[in-house]
Motif scaffolding. Structure first.
Motif, PDB file in Angstrom:
ATOM      1  N   ASN A 129       0.838  -1.212   0.000  1.00 57.91           N
ATOM      2  CA  ASN A 129       0.000   0.000   0.000  1.00 57.91           C
ATOM      3  C   ASN A 129       0.869   1.256   0.000  1.00 57.91           C
ATOM      4  OD1 ASN A 129      -2.392  -1.549   0.208  1.00 57.91           O
ATOM      5  ND2 ASN A 129      -2.030  -1.804   2.402  1.00 57.91           N
ATOM      6  N   PRO A 130       0.301   2.410  -0.428  1.00 61.52           N
ATOM      7  CA  PRO A 130       1.084   3.652  -0.375  1.00 61.52           C
ATOM      8  C   PRO A 130       1.334   4.078   1.066  1.00 61.52           C
ATOM      9  CG  PRO A 130      -1.025   3.990  -1.535  1.00 61.52           C
ATOM     10  CD  PRO A 130      -1.028   2.598  -1.002  1.00 61.52           C
ATOM     11  N   GLN A 131       2.509   4.638   1.306  1.00 63.82           N
ATOM     12  CA  GLN A 131       2.818   5.106   2.667  1.00 63.82           C
ATOM     13  C   GLN A 131       2.262   6.513   2.890  1.00 63.82           C
ATOM     14  OE1 GLN A 131       7.077   5.414   3.347  1.00 63.82           O
ATOM     15  NE2 GLN A 131       7.505   5.819   1.212  1.00 63.82           N
ATOM     16  N   LEU A 132       2.097   6.864   4.163  1.00 68.24           N
ATOM     17  CA  LEU A 132       1.494   8.157   4.532  1.00 68.24           C
ATOM     18  C   LEU A 132       2.529   9.226   4.855  1.00 68.24           C
ATOM     19  CD1 LEU A 132      -1.393   6.916   6.870  1.00 68.24           C
ATOM     20  CD2 LEU A 132      -1.536   7.561   4.461  1.00 68.24           C
ATOM     21  N   TYR A 133       3.700   8.800   5.344  1.00 67.46           N
ATOM     22  CA  TYR A 133       4.694   9.769   5.834  1.00 67.46           C
ATOM     23  C   TYR A 133       5.980   9.793   5.001  1.00 67.46           C
ATOM     24  CZ  TYR A 133       1.711   9.866   9.968  1.00 67.46           C
ATOM     25  OH  TYR A 133       0.644   9.998  10.823  1.00 67.46           O
ATOM     26  N   GLY A 134       6.082   8.895   4.029  1.00 69.79           N
ATOM     27  CA  GLY A 134       7.282   8.885   3.185  1.00 69.79           C
ATOM     28  C   GLY A 134       8.552   8.517   3.924  1.00 69.79           C
ATOM     29  N   THR A 135       8.452   7.608   4.895  1.00 73.59           N
ATOM     30  CA  THR A 135       9.638   7.248   5.684  1.00 73.59           C
ATOM     31  C   THR A 135      10.404   6.064   5.099  1.00 73.59           C
ATOM     32  OG1 THR A 135       8.393   5.730   7.092  1.00 73.59           O
ATOM     33  CG2 THR A 135       8.539   8.038   7.833  1.00 73.59           C
ATOM     34  N   GLN A 136       9.778   5.322   4.182  1.00 69.73           N
ATOM     35  CA  GLN A 136      10.391   4.093   3.669  1.00 69.73           C
ATOM     36  C   GLN A 136      10.946   4.328   2.262  1.00 69.73           C
ATOM     37  OE1 GLN A 136      10.366   1.342   6.008  1.00 69.73           O
ATOM     38  NE2 GLN A 136       9.766   3.201   7.098  1.00 69.73           N
ATOM     39  N   PHE A 137      12.183   3.889   2.067  1.00 67.83           N
ATOM     40  CA  PHE A 137      12.887   4.119   0.807  1.00 67.83           C
ATOM     41  C   PHE A 137      13.392   2.802   0.220  1.00 67.83           C
ATOM     42  CE2 PHE A 137      12.686   8.288   2.424  1.00 67.83           C
ATOM     43  CZ  PHE A 137      13.089   9.203   1.453  1.00 67.83           C
ATOM     44  N   ASP A 138      13.581   2.796  -1.089  1.00 67.67           N
ATOM     45  CA  ASP A 138      14.169   1.633  -1.749  1.00 67.67           C
ATOM     46  C   ASP A 138      14.814   2.091  -3.061  1.00 67.67           C
ATOM     47  OD1 ASP A 138      14.942  -0.969  -2.147  1.00 67.67           O
ATOM     48  OD2 ASP A 138      12.916  -1.797  -2.222  1.00 67.67           O
ATOM     49  N   TRP A 139      15.584   1.185  -3.661  1.00 65.66           N
ATOM     50  CA  TRP A 139      16.228   1.483  -4.940  1.00 65.66           C
ATOM     51  C   TRP A 139      15.205   1.395  -6.064  1.00 65.66           C
ATOM     52  CZ3 TRP A 139      21.040   3.154  -4.177  1.00 65.66           C
ATOM     53  CH2 TRP A 139      21.738   2.719  -3.032  1.00 65.66           C
ATOM     54  N   ASN A 140      15.286   2.312  -7.025  1.00 61.97           N
ATOM     55  CA  ASN A 140      14.416   2.209  -8.194  1.00 61.97           C
ATOM     56  C   ASN A 140      15.181   1.567  -9.359  1.00 61.97           C
ATOM     57  OD1 ASN A 140      16.029   4.201  -9.346  1.00 61.97           O
ATOM     58  ND2 ASN A 140      14.492   5.813  -9.220  1.00 61.97           N
ATOM     59  N   GLU A 141      14.518   1.464 -10.504  1.00 63.94           N
ATOM     60  CA  GLU A 141      15.109   0.778 -11.654  1.00 63.94           C
ATOM     61  C   GLU A 141      16.358   1.486 -12.169  1.00 63.94           C
ATOM     62  OE1 GLU A 141      12.936  -1.904 -15.065  1.00 63.94           O
ATOM     63  OE2 GLU A 141      11.822  -0.326 -14.043  1.00 63.94           O
ATOM     64  N   SER A 142      16.453   2.796 -11.909  1.00 60.68           N
ATOM     65  CA  SER A 142      17.624   3.564 -12.363  1.00 60.68           C
ATOM     66  C   SER A 142      18.778   3.518 -11.361  1.00 60.68           C
ATOM     67  CB  SER A 142      17.232   5.031 -12.581  1.00 60.68           C
ATOM     68  OG  SER A 142      16.076   5.125 -13.357  1.00 60.68           O
ATOM     69  N   GLY A 143      18.591   2.758 -10.273  1.00 61.35           N
ATOM     70  CA  GLY A 143      19.664   2.653  -9.282  1.00 61.35           C
ATOM     71  C   GLY A 143      19.731   3.818  -8.321  1.00 61.35           C
ATOM     72  N   GLU A 144      18.607   4.563  -8.162  1.00 61.12           N
ATOM     73  CA  GLU A 144      18.564   5.672  -7.202  1.00 61.12           C
ATOM     74  C   GLU A 144      17.739   5.245  -5.983  1.00 61.12           C
ATOM     75  OE1 GLU A 144      18.029   9.590  -9.906  1.00 61.12           O
ATOM     76  OE2 GLU A 144      16.432   8.104 -10.045  1.00 61.12           O
ATOM     77  N   LEU A 145      18.137   5.741  -4.819  1.00 62.04           N
ATOM     78  CA  LEU A 145      17.357   5.499  -3.607  1.00 62.04           C
ATOM     79  C   LEU A 145      16.233   6.534  -3.552  1.00 62.04           C
ATOM     80  CD1 LEU A 145      17.460   3.596  -1.073  1.00 62.04           C
ATOM     81  CD2 LEU A 145      18.367   5.577   0.143  1.00 62.04           C
ATOM     82  N   VAL A 146      14.999   6.048  -3.564  1.00 57.77           N
ATOM     83  CA  VAL A 146      13.832   6.953  -3.614  1.00 57.77           C
ATOM     84  C   VAL A 146      12.767   6.473  -2.623  1.00 57.77           C
ATOM     85  CG1 VAL A 146      14.182   7.628  -6.037  1.00 57.77           C
ATOM     86  CG2 VAL A 146      12.792   5.606  -5.495  1.00 57.77           C
ATOM     87  N   PRO A 147      11.828   7.358  -2.253  1.00 55.88           N
ATOM     88  CA  PRO A 147      10.756   6.909  -1.354  1.00 55.88           C
ATOM     89  C   PRO A 147       9.897   5.842  -2.039  1.00 55.88           C
ATOM     90  CG  PRO A 147      10.726   9.314  -1.617  1.00 55.88           C
ATOM     91  CD  PRO A 147      11.680   8.774  -2.622  1.00 55.88           C
TER      92      PRO A 147
END
Length: 199
Positions: free
Chosen positions: A119-137
């Motif tokens: 589910n979508p987060q409410l506070y934007g505290t959780q991050f992960d790597w995206n397909e471009s190799g950037e760490l994003v919410p």
């Protein structure tokens, strides 16, 4: 305050941080959920659950500020234990209502559960790597709402936090997973296996 219990909780946190640091040094933190780390997180969760059965949620008045924060860290990392995390979420909510806990801790736990459930987060505290190799919410509902919620509990903006975390992973020499799609598939299979999502 219960010093012996506080000491036990702090030892759980220290073991967690020590192993995390070892994995960062070896460059293994981003290669999926490390089996040693999974085992440690589950063991820590089991021990903390025993403590909670005995004293209730480990609030600062019961175990001191540092051990209460350490208990929250153990809960945040108990990702292989959906029932335990959700139970702690409810206990933490009650503790906040009685002014015994920190709203920021609840925000992080709320988001972590949301992300694990897909589910979508409410506070934007959780991050992960995206397909471009950037760490994003991870996915969130609406940027302006996220920033309003963050401000209400004393957090910086999501844009500021993203910049901070991107700097931190560079300092720690963390790198994105070698195979993004494979990691996503493994993560989704794991979430089903432990019960975060239905088949």
């Amino acid at each position: 305050m219960i010093p012996e219990i506080a000491k036990t909780i702090l030892s759980l946190r220290d073991a967690d941080l020590k192993l995390r640091n070892e994995l960062i040094q070896k460059g293994q933190l981003s290669d999926g959920y490390n089996p040693k780390m999974a085992e440690l997180h589950n063991r820590n969760a089991a021990k903390l659950e025993e403590i909670i059965e005995e004293i209730g949620y480990p609030t600062a008045d019961k175990v001191g500020e540092e051990a209460s924060e350490a208990a929250w860290l153990v809960i945040q990392h108990a990702i292989g234990q959906p029932d335990f995390m959700k139970k702690c979420h409810n206990l933490l909510e009650s503790a906040i209502e009685s002014k015994q806990a920190n709203a920021r801790q609840l925000a992080y736990l709320t988001d972590r559960i949301a992300v694990l459930e897909g589910n979508p987060q409410l506070y934007g505290t959780q991050f992960d790597w995206n397909e471009s190799g950037e760490l994003v919410p991870n996915d969130y509902d609406d940027l302006s709402l996220v920033n309003q919620r963050r401000q209400a509990i004393g957090l910086n903006t999501l844009e500021e936090q993203t910049e901070l975390l991107q700097k931190q992973v560079k300092i720690e020499n963390q790198s994105p997973p070698a195979d993004y799609k494979k990691r996503r598939q493994e993560m989704n299979a794991w979430r089903k296996a432990v019960g975060w999502v239905e088949e």
